[in-house]
Design a protein around this motif. Structure first.
Motif, PDB file in Angstrom:
ATOM      1  N   ASN A 133       0.720  -1.282  -0.051  1.00 13.84           N
ATOM      2  CA  ASN A 133      -0.054  -0.023   0.152  1.00 13.84           C
ATOM      3  C   ASN A 133       0.790   1.148   0.107  1.00 13.84           C
ATOM      4  N   THR A 145       0.200   5.539  -1.895  1.00 19.07           N
ATOM      5  CA  THR A 145       0.060   6.652  -0.985  1.00 19.07           C
ATOM      6  C   THR A 145       0.759   7.921  -1.727  1.00 19.07           C
ATOM      7  N   ASN A 183       1.465  12.087  -0.578  1.00 23.47           N
ATOM      8  CA  ASN A 183       1.706  13.186   0.398  1.00 23.47           C
ATOM      9  C   ASN A 183       1.049  14.376  -0.422  1.00 23.47           C
ATOM     10  N   ASP A 209      -4.211  20.573  -0.673  1.00 22.25           N
ATOM     11  CA  ASP A 209      -5.467  20.511   0.152  1.00 22.25           C
ATOM     12  C   ASP A 209      -6.182  21.751  -0.197  1.00 22.25           C
ATOM     13  N   THR A 230      -7.454   9.047  -6.830  1.00 19.42           N
ATOM     14  CA  THR A 230      -6.698   9.536  -5.761  1.00 19.42           C
ATOM     15  C   THR A 230      -7.130  10.905  -5.210  1.00 19.42           C
ATOM     16  N   ARG A 258     -10.468  10.431  -3.252  1.00 22.56           N
ATOM     17  CA  ARG A 258     -10.140   9.850  -2.094  1.00 22.56           C
ATOM     18  C   ARG A 258      -9.751  10.668  -0.986  1.00 22.56           C
ATOM     19  N   ARG A 259      -8.816  11.621  -1.286  1.00 18.83           N
ATOM     20  CA  ARG A 259      -8.303  12.969  -0.514  1.00 18.83           C
ATOM     21  C   ARG A 259      -9.191  14.002  -0.320  1.00 18.83           C
ATOM     22  N   ASP A 315     -12.523  13.026   0.004  1.00 16.74           N
ATOM     23  CA  ASP A 315     -13.240  12.324   1.155  1.00 16.74           C
ATOM     24  C   ASP A 315     -12.680  12.424   2.556  1.00 16.74           C
ATOM     25  N   GLU A 316     -11.500  12.417   2.523  1.00 12.69           N
ATOM     26  CA  GLU A 316     -10.538  12.602   3.582  1.00 12.69           C
ATOM     27  C   GLU A 316     -10.730  14.031   4.278  1.00 12.69           C
ATOM     28  N   LEU A 317     -10.729  15.002   3.349  1.00 14.09           N
ATOM     29  CA  LEU A 317     -11.111  16.355   3.960  1.00 14.09           C
ATOM     30  C   LEU A 317     -12.416  16.729   4.198  1.00 14.09           C
ATOM     31  N   GLY A 318     -13.152  15.754   3.775  1.00 11.27           N
ATOM     32  CA  GLY A 318     -14.690  15.867   4.245  1.00 11.27           C
ATOM     33  C   GLY A 318     -15.364  17.112   2.920  1.00 11.27           C
TER      34      GLY A 318
END
Length: 91
Positions: free
Chosen positions: A3, A7, A9, A15, A41, A44-45, A47-50
């Motif tokens: 994995n 990934t 960064n 962001d 990707t 997905r990011r 989604d991580e940040l909302g």
């Protein structure tokens, strides 16, 4: 597969671009190209940040107009206002 190979960064500026995408309406393909990543990707990011990204069928890679539009109080783009003051309001 490992994995770690998948990934990415993301920097603070990456962001910030992702967070502003619903406002600027930059196409996902364009944003993914700018950030040198895949659309998957990128989503997905987000989604991580909302953040819910704006996905449109007509994702074109043309220029995006991010200037402020005319508001109800008569406020117009600052450059247009300055031009009107300098050259007068032509009819």
């Amino acid at each position: 597969m490992n994995n770690k190979m998948h990934t990415r960064n993301f920097t603070r500026s990456d962001d910030a671009l992702i967070l502003e995408q619903p406002v600027t309406r930059i196409g996902l393909r364009t944003l993914a190209t700018m950030l040198h990543t895949s659309e998957e990707t990128l989503m997905r990011r987000a989604d991580e940040l909302g953040v819910s990204l704006v996905i449109s069928d007509d994702d074109h890679d043309g220029a995006v107009n991010t200037r402020t539009l005319r508001c109800t109080d008569g406020l117009v783009d600052p450059l247009l206002e300055r031009l009107k003051r300098v050259h007068g309001d032509r009819k």
